[in-house]
Design an enzyme around this catalytic site. Structure first.
Site, PDB file in Angstrom:
ATOM      1  N   ASP A 101      85.456  21.197  71.534  1.00 29.36           N
ATOM      2  CA  ASP A 101      85.105  22.134  72.611  1.00 29.36           C
ATOM      3  C   ASP A 101      85.730  21.753  73.951  1.00 29.36           C
ATOM      4  O   ASP A 101      85.939  20.580  74.241  1.00 29.36           O
ATOM      5  CB  ASP A 101      83.575  22.203  72.741  1.00 29.36           C
ATOM      6  CG  ASP A 101      83.131  23.445  73.510  1.00 29.36           C
ATOM      7  OD1 ASP A 101      83.872  24.445  73.506  1.00 29.36           O
ATOM      8  OD2 ASP A 101      82.048  23.403  74.114  1.00 29.36           O
TER       9      ASP A 101
ATOM     10  N   ASN B  54      82.789  33.002  66.904  1.00 32.67           N
ATOM     11  CA  ASN B  54      83.962  33.051  67.782  1.00 32.67           C
ATOM     12  C   ASN B  54      84.743  34.370  67.675  1.00 32.67           C
ATOM     13  O   ASN B  54      85.610  34.646  68.514  1.00 32.67           O
ATOM     14  CB  ASN B  54      84.887  31.849  67.546  1.00 32.67           C
ATOM     15  CG  ASN B  54      84.354  30.539  68.094  1.00 32.67           C
ATOM     16  OD1 ASN B  54      84.568  29.473  67.524  1.00 32.67           O
ATOM     17  ND2 ASN B  54      83.634  30.588  69.212  1.00 32.67           N
TER      18      ASN B  54
HETATM   19  C1  IPE Z   1      81.626  25.781  69.284  1.00 28.96           C
HETATM   20  O1  IPE Z   1      82.149  26.010  70.537  1.00 28.96           O
HETATM   21  C2  IPE Z   1      82.573  26.290  68.236  1.00 28.96           C
HETATM   22  C3  IPE Z   1      83.817  25.556  68.109  1.00 28.96           C
HETATM   23  C4  IPE Z   1      84.197  24.526  68.828  1.00 28.96           C
HETATM   24  C5  IPE Z   1      84.692  26.029  67.072  1.00 28.96           C
HETATM   25  P1  IPE Z   1      81.800  27.331  71.374  1.00 28.96           P
HETATM   26  O2  IPE Z   1      82.530  27.201  72.641  1.00 28.96           O
HETATM   27  O3  IPE Z   1      82.036  28.524  70.553  1.00 28.96           O
HETATM   28  O4  IPE Z   1      80.216  27.167  71.568  1.00 28.96           O
HETATM   29  P2  IPE Z   1      79.244  27.751  72.679  1.00 28.96           P
HETATM   30  O5  IPE Z   1      79.540  29.208  72.808  1.00 28.96           O
HETATM   31  O6  IPE Z   1      79.526  27.008  73.932  1.00 28.96           O
HETATM   32  O7  IPE Z   1      77.886  27.462  72.155  1.00 28.96           O
HETATM   33  C1  IPE Z   2      86.853  25.295  71.638  1.00 28.54           C
HETATM   34  O1  IPE Z   2      87.205  25.470  72.966  1.00 28.54           O
HETATM   35  C2  IPE Z   2      87.748  26.048  70.679  1.00 28.54           C
HETATM   36  C3  IPE Z   2      87.101  27.203  70.037  1.00 28.54           C
HETATM   37  C4  IPE Z   2      85.840  27.505  70.107  1.00 28.54           C
HETATM   38  C5  IPE Z   2      87.947  28.048  69.210  1.00 28.54           C
HETATM   39  P1  IPE Z   2      86.667  26.700  73.782  1.00 28.54           P
HETATM   40  O2  IPE Z   2      87.633  27.815  73.628  1.00 28.54           O
HETATM   41  O3  IPE Z   2      85.259  27.012  73.443  1.00 28.54           O
HETATM   42  O4  IPE Z   2      86.764  26.135  75.260  1.00 28.54           O
HETATM   43  P2  IPE Z   2      85.715  26.345  76.430  1.00 28.54           P
HETATM   44  O5  IPE Z   2      84.387  25.869  75.918  1.00 28.54           O
HETATM   45  O6  IPE Z   2      85.698  27.794  76.749  1.00 28.54           O
HETATM   46  O7  IPE Z   2      86.233  25.506  77.541  1.00 28.54           O
HETATM   47 MG    MG Z   3      83.468  26.405  74.149  1.00 26.55          MG
END
Ligand code: IPE
Ligand code: IPE
Ligand code: MG
Length: 245
Positions: free
Chosen positions: A25, A73
């Site tokens: 993340d 996602n």
């Molecule tokens: C969790 O991250 C999912 C992945 C890293 C694939 P998200 O960014 O989707 O989670 P939330 O929305 O902050 O809970």
């Molecule tokens: C994690 O990074 C990757 C996926 C969930 C696909 P994010 O895209 O959630 O990055 P932030 O949390 O918005 O910074």
């Molecule tokens: Mg995220």
């Protein structure tokens, strides 16, 4: 096997978690901080995964499970989802070419039926190669949701039971064999970079007794030294599993 392993500072590592799980993340915020599109963060995050997976293999971790794309996602803008899928496609193609050389057995956990036919074919090819490799295993969770995994497992068990294929009573051990993680021990250490302190539907069943480690470091900035730090904290934990010591 782990006794002779050393960390990035050359120090001996005596108690390395057998299985590490990581929620990848912070990619979007990493990019935003640099004035780049969020998708640049995903590309950087893929590079970090490459580095950390090899490091895990080198220090004697046996299983690494990463959360790359959740069942939730898909809510993201189309263009972002498309770019993530393109990166996954590229990553899997490279993995197919290098897995055997790198001694890395790669598995995909998740509902592949929701992926494009191309990605599905790559996932199947990855699986075929993984069957021939022994040793370090990296599991990539793609279109993965912990609740979805449990519901699917329950459905499959019920089908088997109705058809007389399931042996005996439903136990925790038997149920585990219906999960994507069948044959993989539960994670010992769960790491979430990116500052959030939640599971976001990751490995709900398997993390029953995992040790949690949260850090504000954004995933693309995550380094071997950060992993060493997480392992150091893990080694200081007292795992009681409900008992007393
Ligand atoms: C969790 O991250 C999912 C992945 C890293 C694939 P998200 O960014 O989707 O989670 P939330 O929305 O902050 O809970
Ligand atoms: C994690 O990074 C990757 C996926 C969930 C696909 P994010 O895209 O959630 O990055 P932030 O949390 O918005 O910074
Ligand atoms: Mg995220």
């Amino acid at each position: 096997m782990n006794e002779k392993k050393t960390n990035s500072a050359g120090e001996r590592l005596d108690r390395v978690p057998r299985h590490i799980a990581i929620i990848l993340d912070g990619n979007g915020r990493w990019a935003k901080k640099r004035g780049l599109p969020r998708t640049a963060g995903h590309a950087a995050g893929a590079e970090t995964f490459r580095k950390i997976a090899l490091y895990c293999r080198d220090i004697g971790v046996e299983y690494l499970t990463v959360y790359a794309f959740s069942t939730e996602n898909w809510k993201r803008p189309d263009s972002e989802v498309k770019t993530i899928m393109r990166l996954l496609d590229k990553y899997l193609r490279e993995a197919i070419d290098t897995m055997e050389r790198d001694g890395m057995k790669m598995r995909i956990f998740g509902d592949v039926s929701g992926l494009s036919p191309e990605l599905r074919a790559l996932a199947a090819e990855t699986d075929g190669i993984a069957d021939r490799i022994d040793g370090f295993q990296a599991n990539i969770c793609l279109n993965y949701g912990g609740r979805d995994e449990i519901v699917r497992a329950a459905r499959r068990w019920a089908e088997d039971a109705a058809a007389g294929r399931a042996d005996g009573e439903l136990t925790e051990e038997l149920f585990s064999r219906y999960l994507y993680s069948a044959n993989v021990p539960d994670p010992d250490l769960l790491i979430r970079p990116g500052g959030e302190q939640r599971l976001s539907n990751f490995l709900l069943w398997q993390c029953a007794y995992a040790e949690f480690y949260f850090t504000d470091v954004l995933w693309p900035d995550f380094t071997k030294e950060e992993l060493d730090k997480a392992i150091e904290v893990y080694r200081s934990r007292d795992r009681r599993y409900g008992g007393v010591k």
